[in-house]
Motif scaffolding. Structure first.
Motif, PDB file in Angstrom:
ATOM      1  N   MET A  82      70.620  25.880  17.827  1.00  0.00           N
ATOM      2  CA  MET A  82      70.612  26.312  16.417  1.00  0.00           C
ATOM      3  C   MET A  82      69.466  27.298  16.203  1.00  0.00           C
ATOM      4  O   MET A  82      68.325  27.035  16.557  1.00  0.00           O
ATOM      5  N   THR A  83      69.775  28.495  15.649  1.00  0.00           N
ATOM      6  CA  THR A  83      68.756  29.502  15.393  1.00  0.00           C
ATOM      7  C   THR A  83      68.381  29.527  13.915  1.00  0.00           C
ATOM      8  O   THR A  83      69.108  29.020  13.059  1.00  0.00           O
ATOM      9  N   ASP A  84      67.225  30.143  13.637  1.00  0.00           N
ATOM     10  CA  ASP A  84      66.773  30.246  12.246  1.00  0.00           C
ATOM     11  C   ASP A  84      67.688  31.149  11.425  1.00  0.00           C
ATOM     12  O   ASP A  84      67.895  30.906  10.232  1.00  0.00           O
ATOM     13  N   TYR A  85      68.215  32.205  12.066  1.00  0.00           N
ATOM     14  CA  TYR A  85      69.032  33.190  11.351  1.00  0.00           C
ATOM     15  C   TYR A  85      70.247  33.580  12.201  1.00  0.00           C
ATOM     16  O   TYR A  85      70.241  33.436  13.425  1.00  0.00           O
ATOM     17  N   ASP A  86      71.248  34.101  11.519  1.00  0.00           N
ATOM     18  CA  ASP A  86      72.360  34.725  12.232  1.00  0.00           C
ATOM     19  C   ASP A  86      71.991  36.148  12.634  1.00  0.00           C
ATOM     20  O   ASP A  86      72.424  36.640  13.677  1.00  0.00           O
ATOM     21  N   LEU A  87      71.203  36.791  11.778  1.00  0.00           N
ATOM     22  CA  LEU A  87      70.791  38.173  12.054  1.00  0.00           C
ATOM     23  C   LEU A  87      69.375  38.409  11.562  1.00  0.00           C
ATOM     24  O   LEU A  87      69.051  38.118  10.416  1.00  0.00           O
ATOM     25  N   LEU A  88      68.558  38.956  12.452  1.00  0.00           N
ATOM     26  CA  LEU A  88      67.243  39.464  12.079  1.00  0.00           C
ATOM     27  C   LEU A  88      67.261  40.966  12.277  1.00  0.00           C
ATOM     28  O   LEU A  88      67.641  41.471  13.340  1.00  0.00           O
ATOM     29  N   LYS A 133      51.859  35.172  12.143  1.00  0.00           N
ATOM     30  CA  LYS A 133      51.612  34.369  13.346  1.00  0.00           C
ATOM     31  C   LYS A 133      52.631  33.232  13.491  1.00  0.00           C
ATOM     32  O   LYS A 133      52.281  32.062  13.694  1.00  0.00           O
ATOM     33  N   ARG A 134      53.899  33.591  13.388  1.00  0.00           N
ATOM     34  CA  ARG A 134      54.944  32.603  13.607  1.00  0.00           C
ATOM     35  C   ARG A 134      56.124  33.246  14.311  1.00  0.00           C
ATOM     36  O   ARG A 134      56.270  34.472  14.327  1.00  0.00           O
ATOM     37  N   ASP A 135      56.954  32.408  14.903  1.00  0.00           N
ATOM     38  CA  ASP A 135      58.107  32.875  15.669  1.00  0.00           C
ATOM     39  C   ASP A 135      59.396  32.537  14.935  1.00  0.00           C
ATOM     40  O   ASP A 135      59.498  31.504  14.252  1.00  0.00           O
ATOM     41  N   LEU A 136      60.389  33.434  15.083  1.00  0.00           N
ATOM     42  CA  LEU A 136      61.694  33.224  14.474  1.00  0.00           C
ATOM     43  C   LEU A 136      62.767  33.417  15.539  1.00  0.00           C
ATOM     44  O   LEU A 136      62.620  34.228  16.462  1.00  0.00           O
ATOM     45  N   THR A 137      63.867  32.680  15.394  1.00  0.00           N
ATOM     46  CA  THR A 137      64.987  32.820  16.325  1.00  0.00           C
ATOM     47  C   THR A 137      66.227  33.303  15.577  1.00  0.00           C
ATOM     48  O   THR A 137      66.365  33.112  14.368  1.00  0.00           O
ATOM     49  N   THR A 138      67.127  33.935  16.319  1.00  0.00           N
ATOM     50  CA  THR A 138      68.303  34.535  15.695  1.00  0.00           C
ATOM     51  C   THR A 138      69.449  34.652  16.690  1.00  0.00           C
ATOM     52  O   THR A 138      69.216  34.786  17.903  1.00  0.00           O
TER      53      THR A 138
END
Length: 458
Positions: free
Chosen positions: A1-7, A126-131
């Protein structure tokens, strides 16, 4: 599961269109932008440039006003123009922001660095995001030559917000940006010089357009220095001393580099995801804007395909259709109308005469005349309209216009040309009189022809 569908990295024209449309298709979308929403076009490109061109053109209007009975006592205030420009681009930025927020796109004001095929790091937060998917739409920036004293020069980024107009300016370059800013500065009363390494401005344009603009710039007092480079810059009191490759040195109130634009890929971390770059440092993409990393796409100037706002918007739209609406669409880059907002103005679509002559037998129609607005004055500037067709009334291959309203005409001509219209189709259109555009539908016979690659006149 990612944070977003699109970044999306970059909130310029292409990134905004892609994000907005993806969100309307149900995707969870965020746009990361470290500067202002709107990108180069809105903030420091097309929009402010066109506003400044309008300001500069009043000079020409005042010049012919007396022939129509007007007596004009005009004074120009640079600070008023800068302030009004800023108010307008702020309004447009608000509109872009609202268009993103309405379908639910999250706007993150930060710098993003790619850390993998499906992840980024926000430098400030200073944080990471997934997509699931990552779209790079970071645009391009002006190239600054690697010469001693280059820091003394400016680019188009700074030109819009100079504290005051310089008494003189040297512009290095021979493309869109160089001739458009030469028009702006000269029209606002600045002693203007262009220096260019080639033998004529606008290298990829039709030869008649190049020479016609060259004459028009010269008529406006703009000096053109060819086959010369700036080797270095030094400070000379309040001026900047330019040292040229021919051994000559001269002082200017300002020096502007208009020497091309470079894709914004450096420092993005694209190598961590295996994204391939072109020899020029742009992101290499396929017809659907997909990079060598399947989850990463790119649109707009960062791809180095066609650095024009409408192209970026179309690429962003088609990306969203392809990835989030199960409707694969590839942008056709083969017939793109373009304009140079100089004085005189240029509008063009399709092949140049030189290009078309390599494609087979062609007919060339050319009209040259004084624009009607100048006929009551002593101005001798000529307007040029050129139509290039396959032989014997065949398909229209190119249209090139120099003079007032050229851009507007080129946009409309792009429609029938996109439908593969022939010269006979143009001939069926009734002329609108009196207009410059009527020349495009009243050409009776070719000015000259090419047969088997050879030019024949008469």
């Amino acid at each position: 599961m990612t944070d977003y569908d699109l970044l999306v990295i970059g909130a310029g024209s292409g990134g905004v269109r892609a994000a907005r449309m993806a969100a309307t298709y149900g995707a969870k979308v965020a746009v990361v932008e470290e500067y202002r929403v709107g990108g180069t076009c809105v903030i420091r490109g097309c929009v402010p440039k066109k506003l400044y061109v309008y300001a500069a053109r009043f000079n020409d209007m005042f010049d012919v006003a007396s022939s129509f009975g007007w007596q004009v006592d005009a004074r120009f205030d640079w600070s008023t123009l800068v302030a009004n420009k800023e108010r307008e681009i702020t309004r447009l930025e608000s509109g872009y922001t609202a268009n993103l927020e309405k379908p639910g796109v999250e706007i993150i004001k930060d710098r993003a660095v790619v850390t993998g095929p499906n992840s980024i790091h926000l430098v400030g937060g200073k944080r990471d995001l997934t997509t699931r998917y990552l779209l790079i739409a970071t645009g391009a920036h002006p190239f600054i030559p690697h010469i001693p004293g280059a820091e003394l020069g400016i680019t188009s980024n700074e030109a819009f917000d100079m504290e005051k107009l310089p008494h003189s300016i040297l512009i290095e370059g021979g493309g869109y940006v160089a001739v458009e800013f030469a028009t702006i500065f000269a029209g606002l009363g600045v002693d203007t010089t262009i220096v260019y390494r080639g033998d004529c401005i606008l290298r990829h344009f039709d030869e008649d357009m190049r020479r016609g603009l060259e004459a028009g710039l010269t008529d406006r007092g703009i000096r053109l220095i060819y086959q010369t480079n700036v080797n270095s810059l030094t400070q000379a009191g309040n001026d900047v001393m330019a040292h040229f490759s021919d051994g000559v040195s001269a002082p200017f109130g300002a020096v502007m580099f208009a020497t091309g634009r470079v894709s914004n890929t450096r420092g993005l971390g694209l190598e961590t995801a295996g994204v391939e770059l072109t020899a020029g440092g742009a992101i290499a993409v396929d017809a659907f804007s997909q990079s060598s990393c399947p989850s990463i796409y790119a649109v707009g100037d960062v791809t180095g395909r066609a650095q024009l706002t409408p192209v970026a918007i179309r690429e962003g739209w088609y990306f969203a259709e392809t990835v989030f609406n199960n409707n694969p669409l590839a942008v056709d880059h083969s017939l793109i109308p373009t304009a140079v907002f100089s004085d005189p103005e240029i509008g063009a679509v399709g092949l140049t005469e030189a290009e078309a002559a390599t494609h087979g037998d062609i007919d060339v129609y050319v009209a040259r005349f004084r624009p009607m607005i100048n006929t009551l004055s002593t101005r001798t500037e000529r307007m040029i309209l050129k139509l290039i067709t396959e032989k014997d009334g065949g398909r229209v291959l190119g249209c090139h216009i120099l003079g007032p309203g050229a851009a507007e005409m080129a946009q409309l001509v792009a429609v029938p040309m996109g439908m593969k219209a022939s010269k006979a189709d143009f001939d069926r259109a009734m002329a609108l009189h009196p207009s410059a555009a009527e020349e495009l539908v009243t050409f009776k016979s070719p000015t000259y022809i090419y047969r088997n690659g050879e030019k024949h006149v008469g």
